[in-house]
Scaffold this motif. Structure first.
Motif, PDB file in Angstrom:
ATOM      1  N   GLY A  81       0.801  -1.212   0.000  1.00 35.06           N
ATOM      2  CA  GLY A  81       0.000   0.000   0.000  1.00 35.06           C
ATOM      3  C   GLY A  81       0.837   1.266   0.000  1.00 35.06           C
ATOM      4  O   GLY A  81       0.317   2.356  -0.252  1.00 35.06           O
ATOM      5  N   GLN A  82       2.142   1.132   0.281  1.00 36.67           N
ATOM      6  CA  GLN A  82       3.047   2.282   0.253  1.00 36.67           C
ATOM      7  C   GLN A  82       3.917   2.294  -0.994  1.00 36.67           C
ATOM      8  O   GLN A  82       4.350   3.348  -1.446  1.00 36.67           O
ATOM      9  CB  GLN A  82       3.950   2.269   1.492  1.00 36.67           C
ATOM     10  N   ILE A  83       4.185   1.117  -1.517  1.00 36.51           N
ATOM     11  CA  ILE A  83       5.000   0.972  -2.722  1.00 36.51           C
ATOM     12  C   ILE A  83       4.131   0.371  -3.822  1.00 36.51           C
ATOM     13  O   ILE A  83       3.409  -0.609  -3.593  1.00 36.51           O
ATOM     14  CB  ILE A  83       6.207   0.052  -2.465  1.00 36.51           C
ATOM     15  N   ALA A  84       4.182   0.953  -4.983  1.00 35.46           N
ATOM     16  CA  ALA A  84       3.353   0.490  -6.094  1.00 35.46           C
ATOM     17  C   ALA A  84       3.631  -0.975  -6.413  1.00 35.46           C
ATOM     18  O   ALA A  84       4.787  -1.394  -6.496  1.00 35.46           O
ATOM     19  CB  ALA A  84       3.616   1.352  -7.329  1.00 35.46           C
ATOM     20  N   HIS A  85       2.564  -1.732  -6.548  1.00 38.78           N
ATOM     21  CA  HIS A  85       2.614  -3.143  -6.952  1.00 38.78           C
ATOM     22  C   HIS A  85       3.279  -4.049  -5.912  1.00 38.78           C
ATOM     23  O   HIS A  85       3.649  -5.179  -6.219  1.00 38.78           O
ATOM     24  CB  HIS A  85       3.341  -3.305  -8.298  1.00 38.78           C
ATOM     25  N   PHE A  86       3.428  -3.537  -4.691  1.00 40.07           N
ATOM     26  CA  PHE A  86       4.040  -4.372  -3.659  1.00 40.07           C
ATOM     27  C   PHE A  86       3.059  -5.448  -3.211  1.00 40.07           C
ATOM     28  O   PHE A  86       1.881  -5.172  -2.995  1.00 40.07           O
ATOM     29  CB  PHE A  86       4.461  -3.519  -2.456  1.00 40.07           C
ATOM     30  N   PRO A  87       3.530  -6.689  -3.063  1.00 37.19           N
ATOM     31  CA  PRO A  87       2.624  -7.801  -2.724  1.00 37.19           C
ATOM     32  C   PRO A  87       2.065  -7.691  -1.302  1.00 37.19           C
ATOM     33  O   PRO A  87       2.655  -7.054  -0.429  1.00 37.19           O
ATOM     34  CB  PRO A  87       3.534  -9.024  -2.852  1.00 37.19           C
ATOM     35  N   ASP A  88       0.934  -8.307  -1.098  1.00 31.51           N
ATOM     36  CA  ASP A  88       0.298  -8.321   0.217  1.00 31.51           C
ATOM     37  C   ASP A  88       0.869  -9.471   1.032  1.00 31.51           C
ATOM     38  O   ASP A  88       0.301 -10.559   1.093  1.00 31.51           O
ATOM     39  CB  ASP A  88      -1.222  -8.472   0.059  1.00 31.51           C
ATOM     40  N   ILE A  89       2.021  -9.210   1.669  1.00 28.41           N
ATOM     41  CA  ILE A  89       2.684 -10.239   2.461  1.00 28.41           C
ATOM     42  C   ILE A  89       1.819 -10.671   3.638  1.00 28.41           C
ATOM     43  O   ILE A  89       1.766 -11.847   4.001  1.00 28.41           O
ATOM     44  CB  ILE A  89       4.051  -9.731   2.982  1.00 28.41           C
ATOM     45  N   ALA A  90       1.126  -9.705   4.246  1.00 29.74           N
ATOM     46  CA  ALA A  90       0.292 -10.012   5.407  1.00 29.74           C
ATOM     47  C   ALA A  90      -0.816 -10.998   5.047  1.00 29.74           C
ATOM     48  O   ALA A  90      -1.341 -11.701   5.910  1.00 29.74           O
ATOM     49  CB  ALA A  90      -0.304  -8.730   5.975  1.00 29.74           C
ATOM     50  N   GLY A  91      -1.143 -11.027   3.767  1.00 30.48           N
ATOM     51  CA  GLY A  91      -2.204 -11.925   3.326  1.00 30.48           C
ATOM     52  C   GLY A  91      -1.748 -13.359   3.136  1.00 30.48           C
ATOM     53  O   GLY A  91      -2.569 -14.241   2.832  1.00 30.48           O
ATOM     54  N   LEU A  92      -0.439 -13.603   3.300  1.00 31.76           N
ATOM     55  CA  LEU A  92       0.058 -14.967   3.175  1.00 31.76           C
ATOM     56  C   LEU A  92      -0.510 -15.833   4.293  1.00 31.76           C
ATOM     57  O   LEU A  92      -0.623 -15.410   5.443  1.00 31.76           O
ATOM     58  CB  LEU A  92       1.588 -14.987   3.252  1.00 31.76           C
ATOM     59  N   LYS A  93      -0.826 -17.041   3.961  1.00 33.30           N
ATOM     60  CA  LYS A  93      -1.322 -17.968   4.979  1.00 33.30           C
ATOM     61  C   LYS A  93      -0.185 -18.329   5.927  1.00 33.30           C
ATOM     62  O   LYS A  93       0.885 -18.726   5.515  1.00 33.30           O
ATOM     63  CB  LYS A  93      -1.869 -19.238   4.307  1.00 33.30           C
ATOM     64  N   LYS A  94      -0.443 -18.179   7.224  1.00 34.52           N
ATOM     65  CA  LYS A  94       0.590 -18.499   8.206  1.00 34.52           C
ATOM     66  C   LYS A  94      -0.033 -19.207   9.400  1.00 34.52           C
ATOM     67  O   LYS A  94      -1.185 -18.982   9.752  1.00 34.52           O
ATOM     68  CB  LYS A  94       1.326 -17.247   8.659  1.00 34.52           C
ATOM     69  N   ASP A  95       0.751 -20.063  10.003  1.00 31.18           N
ATOM     70  CA  ASP A  95       0.284 -20.806  11.166  1.00 31.18           C
ATOM     71  C   ASP A  95       0.396 -19.952  12.429  1.00 31.18           C
ATOM     72  O   ASP A  95       1.059 -18.917  12.439  1.00 31.18           O
ATOM     73  CB  ASP A  95       1.088 -22.089  11.321  1.00 31.18           C
ATOM     74  N   GLU A  96      -0.245 -20.386  13.481  1.00 28.66           N
ATOM     75  CA  GLU A  96      -0.282 -19.608  14.710  1.00 28.66           C
ATOM     76  C   GLU A  96       1.054 -19.597  15.432  1.00 28.66           C
ATOM     77  O   GLU A  96       1.482 -18.574  15.953  1.00 28.66           O
ATOM     78  CB  GLU A  96      -1.355 -20.172  15.643  1.00 28.66           C
ATOM     79  N   LYS A  97       1.732 -20.706  15.470  1.00 26.30           N
ATOM     80  CA  LYS A  97       2.977 -20.816  16.221  1.00 26.30           C
ATOM     81  C   LYS A  97       4.182 -20.593  15.302  1.00 26.30           C
ATOM     82  O   LYS A  97       4.547 -21.471  14.529  1.00 26.30           O
ATOM     83  CB  LYS A  97       3.067 -22.188  16.889  1.00 26.30           C
ATOM     84  N   ILE A  98       4.765 -19.380  15.426  1.00 28.23           N
ATOM     85  CA  ILE A  98       5.860 -18.998  14.528  1.00 28.23           C
ATOM     86  C   ILE A  98       6.915 -18.210  15.294  1.00 28.23           C
ATOM     87  O   ILE A  98       6.585 -17.360  16.128  1.00 28.23           O
ATOM     88  CB  ILE A  98       5.350 -18.131  13.359  1.00 28.23           C
ATOM     89  N   ASN A  99       8.143 -18.486  15.011  1.00 29.38           N
ATOM     90  CA  ASN A  99       9.244 -17.650  15.482  1.00 29.38           C
ATOM     91  C   ASN A  99       9.589 -16.710  14.325  1.00 29.38           C
ATOM     92  O   ASN A  99      10.214 -17.115  13.339  1.00 29.38           O
ATOM     93  CB  ASN A  99      10.454 -18.508  15.849  1.00 29.38           C
ATOM     94  N   TYR A 100       9.192 -15.445  14.430  1.00 29.10           N
ATOM     95  CA  TYR A 100       9.360 -14.513  13.328  1.00 29.10           C
ATOM     96  C   TYR A 100      10.819 -14.135  13.095  1.00 29.10           C
ATOM     97  O   TYR A 100      11.192 -13.735  11.983  1.00 29.10           O
ATOM     98  CB  TYR A 100       8.505 -13.272  13.572  1.00 29.10           C
ATOM     99  N   GLU A 101      11.639 -14.254  14.105  1.00 29.93           N
ATOM    100  CA  GLU A 101      13.068 -13.976  13.926  1.00 29.93           C
ATOM    101  C   GLU A 101      13.695 -15.020  13.009  1.00 29.93           C
ATOM    102  O   GLU A 101      14.430 -14.697  12.069  1.00 29.93           O
ATOM    103  CB  GLU A 101      13.759 -13.962  15.287  1.00 29.93           C
ATOM    104  N   LEU A 102      13.425 -16.275  13.317  1.00 32.34           N
ATOM    105  CA  LEU A 102      13.933 -17.366  12.490  1.00 32.34           C
ATOM    106  C   LEU A 102      13.395 -17.244  11.072  1.00 32.34           C
ATOM    107  O   LEU A 102      14.139 -17.376  10.093  1.00 32.34           O
ATOM    108  CB  LEU A 102      13.526 -18.712  13.098  1.00 32.34           C
ATOM    109  N   ALA A 103      12.103 -16.957  10.941  1.00 34.83           N
ATOM    110  CA  ALA A 103      11.485 -16.827   9.617  1.00 34.83           C
ATOM    111  C   ALA A 103      12.113 -15.678   8.827  1.00 34.83           C
ATOM    112  O   ALA A 103      12.338 -15.784   7.617  1.00 34.83           O
ATOM    113  CB  ALA A 103       9.978 -16.604   9.765  1.00 34.83           C
TER     114      ALA A 103
END
Length: 437
Positions: A81-103
């Protein structure tokens, strides 16, 4: 020789300190992200990418890490929404238990690995880079790796549409025969580097020419002309350089392909690019202030954006004006044996790339970490140069800019106007891209 493993196999051997459930971003310091950045730089140096191409690699790898971490921190926002044509990463399917640092680190390494030639240089040292991850919960580990891969895939798909592939297929650059236009210089007389880079899709700029600088002084070999005054300044300054000025020029050389010539033998000395130097500064500054994962990722991603857009804007002007280098003029009209302290880069003179991208990066880092930020820069120690201390990011960018005059490869107007260009790019980026909510 160290045994090589695939990225996934090595990461599988490493686990982080969380044992179960959602893994918030309160773990170890982001030293793992700093290590990943250094390893990516090592691969970029090894593969001898040009400065503009190197900035592209840093951009997409850092965007991947940042966007992954954003998912786990409500204080920061996505670039969607800030950069033209940037993908909706937040819309990616993700599981509940995640270590975001590792990811995030996984997304960074996978993205960077696909953009360099020597991907094995990243995978070889994953066990060191991710050594602090000690995941005992297989579910969290698997979910994190899956998310990192998904983010990387999404960013790489986005990157594939930035016109980079199209510029690889362009016809060979044709040199202008007009007087005052750039031609290849000694010792290698290397062909023009990235003459079509202005066609790359920018991040925050509306177009490559959005911040077009004023034109350089008209080429005029009359001794009283403004142009010849600048030529004489380069010749006179380089003829009486102090030890400090020589050190400054060498410290900011950042020539990824320095050509050594010994008789009929030619070989290259590899060094990091100008963008790589500023990525290093961003990391050192963030680490010195104890910034957390998200703050560090934000510093890296905004710096990489400033570098990326800076190179697009600068290269747009370089191949518009196609201005002659000091070495060519001085050899023709003043001293045929004169050589600059630094090796003249294989692209037109105006504006100074160091001046543009260093100023843009300094603007961004000043906004993130503050003015009067005293720091020690050890970026060049692997190349035999001492640590330099700066009283601010602006101080560093000013030194990087004037180093090009000391090095004998730029006229003063290219430096000064390049700084103005970089300032406008940096301020524009900050007005367009917001990382914090």
């Amino acid at each position: 020789m160290r045994k090589r493993f695939t990225l996934h196999m090595l990461v599988t051997l490493l686990v982080c300190h969380y044992v179960s459930g959602f893994a918030p971003l309160v773990g170890p310091s982001p030293k793992l992200l700093h290590r990943a950045e250094k390893n990516l730089t090592r691969a970029i140096v090894h593969d001898i990418f040009s400065p503009p191409v190197a900035s592209r690699i840093y951009l997409y790898a850092n965007v991947a890490a940042y966007e992954t971490l954003v998912m786990g921190d409500k204080n920061y926002q996505t670039l969607h929404g800030q950069i033209a044509h940037f993908p909706d990463i937040a819309g990616l399917k993700k599981d509940e238990k995640i270590n975001y640092e590792l990811a995030a680190v996984y997304a960074f390494l996978k993205t960077g690995g696909k953009l360099v030639f020597s991907e094995h240089l990243l995978t070889d040292s994953v066990n060191v880079i991710l050594n602090d991850f000690r995941e005992k919960d297989t579910l969290v580990y698997n979910n994190s790796i899956k998310l990192g891969q998904a983010v990387s895939d999404s960013i790489l798909t986005w990157s594939a549409k930035d016109n980079y592939a199209l510029t690889r297929a362009k016809r060979r650059y044709t040199y202008s025969k007009q007087k005052g236009k750039w031609t290849p210089t000694p010792p290698g007389f290397i062909d023009a580097v990235e003459p079509y880079w202005s066609q790359i899709r920018p991040v925050s700029l509306d177009s490559a020419g959005q911040f077009k600088p004023v034109a350089p002084h008209a080429y005029n070999t009359d001794t009283a002309s403004l142009f010849m005054r600048e030529v004489r300044e380069v010749y006179n300054v380089t003829g009486k350089l102090s030890k400090e000025q020589i050190l400054i020029a060498s410290f900011w050389d950042c020539n990824p392909f320095y050509l050594n010539t010994q008789g009929h033998l030619n070989f290259a000395t590899k060094k990091l690019s100008p963008g790589g130097h500023w990525i290093s500064i961003a990391g050192q500054a963030a680490e010195s202030k104890g910034k957390n994962w998200q703050e560090t990722a934000a510093a890296y991603v905004l710096t990489s954006m400033a570098l990326f857009d800076g190179f697009i804007s600068c290269w747009d002007e370089k191949y518009r004006s196609q201005f002659i280098r000091p070495e060519t003029v001085i050899n023709a009209y003043m001293d045929e044996k004169w050589r600059p302290l630094l090796q003249t880069p294989p692209f037109p003179e105006y504006t100074s790339g160091h001046s543009v991208i260093s100023t843009a990066a300094a603007v961004v880092l000043t906004a993130i970490l503050g003015d009067n930020f005293v720091f020690d820069d050890n970026t060049e120690t692997p190349y035999g140069l001492p640590v330099r201390r700066f009283k601010s990011f602006r101080d560093a960018s000013d030194e990087a800019a004037i180093s090009r005059l000391y090095g004998g490869i730029h006229f003063r107007s290219a430096i000064v106007n390049g700084q103005v260009q970089g300032e406008r790019i940096g301020q524009h980026l900050l007005s367009r891209i917001k990382v914090k909510r």
